[in-house]
Design an enzyme around this catalytic site. Structure first.
Site, short mmCIF file in Angstrom:
data_model
loop_
_atom_site.label_atom_id
_atom_site.label_comp_id
_atom_site.label_asym_id
_atom_site.label_seq_id
_atom_site.Cartn_x
_atom_site.Cartn_y
_atom_site.Cartn_z
CG PHE A 149 33.78 41.13 45.90
CD1 PHE A 149 32.42 41.56 45.38
CD2 PHE A 149 34.36 40.19 45.02
CE1 PHE A 149 31.83 40.77 44.65
CE2 PHE A 149 33.64 39.47 44.12
CZ PHE A 149 32.23 39.83 44.11
CE LYS A 173 44.01 42.59 50.92
NZ LYS A 173 43.05 43.09 49.91
CD GLU A 176 42.04 44.52 46.13
OE1 GLU A 176 41.77 44.15 47.19
OE2 GLU A 176 42.86 44.30 45.19
NE ARG A 177 37.63 43.44 42.74
CZ ARG A 177 37.46 42.36 42.71
NH1 ARG A 177 36.73 41.42 42.90
NH2 ARG A 177 38.59 41.71 41.58
CB SER A 226 38.87 33.39 43.79
OG SER A 226 40.30 33.99 43.81
CB CYS A 281 31.39 31.18 48.69
SG CYS A 281 30.93 31.13 50.45
CD GLU A 384 33.28 30.85 42.50
OE1 GLU A 384 34.40 31.16 42.43
OE2 GLU A 384 32.59 30.80 43.81
P1 NAD Z 1 39.66 37.08 45.27
O1 NAD Z 1 40.46 35.82 45.72
O2 NAD Z 1 40.00 38.00 44.11
O3 NAD Z 1 40.19 38.19 46.51
C1 NAD Z 1 40.21 37.79 47.97
C2 NAD Z 1 41.23 38.52 48.65
O4 NAD Z 1 42.59 38.21 48.08
C3 NAD Z 1 41.28 40.12 48.64
O5 NAD Z 1 41.50 40.68 49.80
C4 NAD Z 1 42.35 40.50 47.50
O6 NAD Z 1 42.82 41.83 47.79
C5 NAD Z 1 43.34 39.43 47.77
N1 NAD Z 1 44.11 39.14 46.47
C6 NAD Z 1 43.54 39.24 45.23
N2 NAD Z 1 44.52 38.55 44.16
C7 NAD Z 1 45.39 38.23 44.79
C8 NAD Z 1 46.90 38.11 44.49
N3 NAD Z 1 47.14 37.48 43.28
N4 NAD Z 1 47.67 37.69 45.44
C9 NAD Z 1 47.34 37.60 46.88
N5 NAD Z 1 46.20 38.45 47.19
C10 NAD Z 1 45.39 38.80 46.42
O7 NAD Z 1 38.26 37.12 45.56
P2 NAD Z 1 37.00 38.01 45.32
O8 NAD Z 1 36.93 38.12 44.08
O9 NAD Z 1 37.22 39.29 46.27
O10 NAD Z 1 35.97 37.12 45.92
C11 NAD Z 1 35.11 36.28 45.36
C12 NAD Z 1 35.64 34.77 45.62
O11 NAD Z 1 35.66 34.44 46.99
C13 NAD Z 1 34.68 33.60 44.98
O12 NAD Z 1 35.54 32.78 44.33
C14 NAD Z 1 33.99 33.15 46.03
O13 NAD Z 1 33.38 31.84 45.99
C15 NAD Z 1 34.96 33.04 47.32
N6 NAD Z 1 34.34 33.20 48.13
C16 NAD Z 1 34.47 32.07 49.25
C17 NAD Z 1 33.99 31.87 50.56
C18 NAD Z 1 34.27 30.62 51.22
O14 NAD Z 1 33.99 30.88 52.69
N7 NAD Z 1 34.57 29.47 50.67
C19 NAD Z 1 33.18 32.84 51.18
C20 NAD Z 1 33.03 33.97 50.32
C21 NAD Z 1 33.61 34.29 49.04
#
Ligand code: NAD
Length: 499
Positions: A149, A173, A176-177, A226, A281, A384
């Site tokens: 998101f 994909k 969804e937020r 994450s 991140c 985090e």
């Molecule tokens: P998230 O892991 O909750 O979601 C990321 C994606 O995974 C979304 O599209 C979501 O729909 C999907 N998802 C969520 N739960 C899932 C599950 N149980 N099974 C399969 N798919 C699932 O992350 P977020 O809250 O959207 O984003 C924040 C996180 O992303 C933070 O931890 C941040 O550090 C990280 N981030 C990392 C980078 C990098 O390049 N390392 C860059 C930006 C953000």
């Protein structure tokens, strides 16, 4: 209420599953739209059609694909304000920060305009008698991008640019937020000349992610989110024989040496700790001053700067420093972690809980918080937080500070502020973190380098965007060719040198 769509075969398509996820304006706490969550059958139809479209796209010469990228980049630039508005509305970040989100994605598209140079193969003349060897980079087929998101424009662009410029089709994909920015980007890509079906935006949650990971036609998965989900996706994609690069969470440390310019270090910590409400991140969430005198002088500088920060909705004008966090659950989690820091004995120097903004009482706002004297066993250090909370962990020496960074599970970004070149050089060389800043707090590499963390911040091979992305989204084929003029006849049974 607005019902959002998928983007399939070059048009907006309503969902048929009957399942939706609410999309909020985090500044007001109101539901502003609902996004359909696709079924595996809807996904399958999108993938089958992407597979058909990919054949013609892969056969389009790289220069022509690059021209589509050039036009796409122009259109992103022309629509910067509309894109930024969508980002701010669903994410909550300020408009200048939202423009930065679009801009850093656009820069990756700009590099993709030079994709033909990245996609060149190699050639060896006369590798043996009459024998030439050459390699070529070919697209993988249909690939998937699954995005978080916190950068609704930048990260989808990091995924789609190199994948499409390399001749793949992509199933994107988005989170969804924040689904709307990806749909607008897909429309702009179509206007730029991208053939229908080559980019499909399929909205969904875990159900659809799992279906992507299990689908035979999907060749590669580029994930950002994450750490627990990154690790899960990497494991399942790899088990299913897919190429996968999965980027996870972070806990980025900044060491402040006694010889550092402390005013500049404090400014850097404010920007890197609190910008985008700490939802980056590459945010600096841990300050590591070396020596008590450095720590005291740093805290003295940080406090008045933090107290001046203006938190508010993106609509309140460009002097707002940062906006709300993404959800009520996130706001509650941040407040709970702050309480745990207090309970576990850290000094809460600035307390951002209980911030109320008139007219936006239901918004998901967290004020900026500053901890001093935290220790590595505390939850505020280990987790985090992904909110506007800066945690200070004091260390007595450079070696102890370096050890703290090295022992941390995450390895996305880190920084050192110092006036000493030897210390800076030693840090850059020894630290086990993927992206390093020297007197530079958020060292996100420019788009012609590549982005990626180490340790639990990334699973899989190769980084995002830049040269690594073209390697990730192509496979190498190597040809050994012989022409017989001037070569003696003969049968060779042994495996031998080509001489
Ligand atoms: P998230 O892991 O909750 O979601 C990321 C994606 O995974 C979304 O599209 C979501 O729909 C999907 N998802 C969520 N739960 C899932 C599950 N149980 N099974 C399969 N798919 C699932 O992350 P977020 O809250 O959207 O984003 C924040 C996180 O992303 C933070 O931890 C941040 O550090 C990280 N981030 C990392 C980078 C990098 O390049 N390392 C860059 C930006 C953000």
């Amino acid at each position: 209420m607005e019902e959002l769509s998928h983007w399939i075969d070059g048009k907006e398509v309503k969902g048929t599953s009957g399942r939706f996820s609410d999309v909020y304006n985090p500044a007001t706490g109101e539901v502003i739209a609902r996004v359909p969550l696709a079924t595996p059958a809807e996904l399958d139809a999108a993938i089958q059609s992407a597979a058909k479209a990919q054949v013609g796209w892969a056969a389009t010469n790289p220069q022509r694909r690059a021209r589509v990228m050039m036009k796409f980049g122009q259109l992103i630039n022309d629509n910067m304000d509309a894109l930024a508005e969508l980002v701010s509305r669903e994410h909550g970040k300020t408009l200048p920060d939202a423009r930065g989100d679009v801009q850093r994605g656009l820069e990756v598209i700009e590099v993709c305009m030079g994709a033909p140079a990245m996609l060149k193969g190699e050639f060896t003349d006369n590798g043996g008698p009459g024998i030439d060897l050459y390699s070529m980079r070919q697209p993988l087929g249909v690939v998937a991008g699954i995005t978080p998101f916190n950068f609704p424009a930048m990260i989808p662009l990091w995924k789609m640019g190199p994948a499409l410029a390399s001749g793949n089709a992509m199933i994107l994909k988005p989170s969804e937020r924040v689904p709307s920015t990806s749909i607008l980007l897909a429309k702009l890509a179509q206007q730029a000349g991208l053939p229908d079906g080559v980019l499909q935006v399929v909205n969904g949650d875990k159900e659809i992610v799992d279906a992507i990971l299990d689908h035979d036609v999907i060749q590669a998965v580029g994930f950002v989110g994450s750490t627990p989900i990154a690790q899960y996706i990497y494991g399942r994609a790899a088990t299913n024989g897919k190429r996968a690069q999965c980027f996870g969470g972070a806990k980025n440390h900044m060491i402040i040496m006694p010889d550092a310019d402390l005013d500049k270090a404090a400014d850097a910590l404010i920007g890197a700790g609190f910008g985008a409400a700490g939802e980056r991140c590459m945010a600096i969430s841990v300050a590591v001053p070396v020596g008590d005198a450095t720590a005291d002088a740093l805290i003295e500088r940080l406090v008045p700067k933090i107290e001046k920060l203006k938190v508010g909705p993106y609509t309140a004008g460009e002097d707002v420093d940062f906006g709300p966090v993404i959800t009520k659950a996130s706001q509650d989690r941040i407040n709970r972690l702050i309480a745990s820091g207090v309970d576990q004995g850290a000094d809460l120097v600035v307390d951002g809980r209980d911030l109320k903004i008139q007219g936006y009482e239901n918004g998901f706002f967290c004020g900026p918080s500053l901890f001093d004297r935290a220790t590595p066993d505390m939850e505020i250090y280990k987790e985090e937080i992904f909110g506007p909370v800066l945690t200070t962990v004091r260390r007595d020496s450079y070696e102890d500070a370096l050890k703290l960074v090295m022992d941390n599970d995450y390895g996305n970004g880190t920084a050192i502020f110092t006036a000493d070149g030897d210390t800076a050089r030693d840090f850059a060389s020894r630290v086990n973190v993927g992206m390093v800043g020297i007197n530079f707090p958020i060292p996100v590499p420019l788009s012609y380098y590549s982005f990626g963390g180490w340790k639990k911040s990334a699973f899989g091979d190769l980084n995002q965007y830049g040269p690594d992305a073209f390697r990730f989204y192509t496979k190498t084929k190597t040809v050994t060719a012989r022409w017989f003029s001037g070569i003696k006849d003969g049968v060779a049974l042994n495996f031998k040198a080509m001489d």
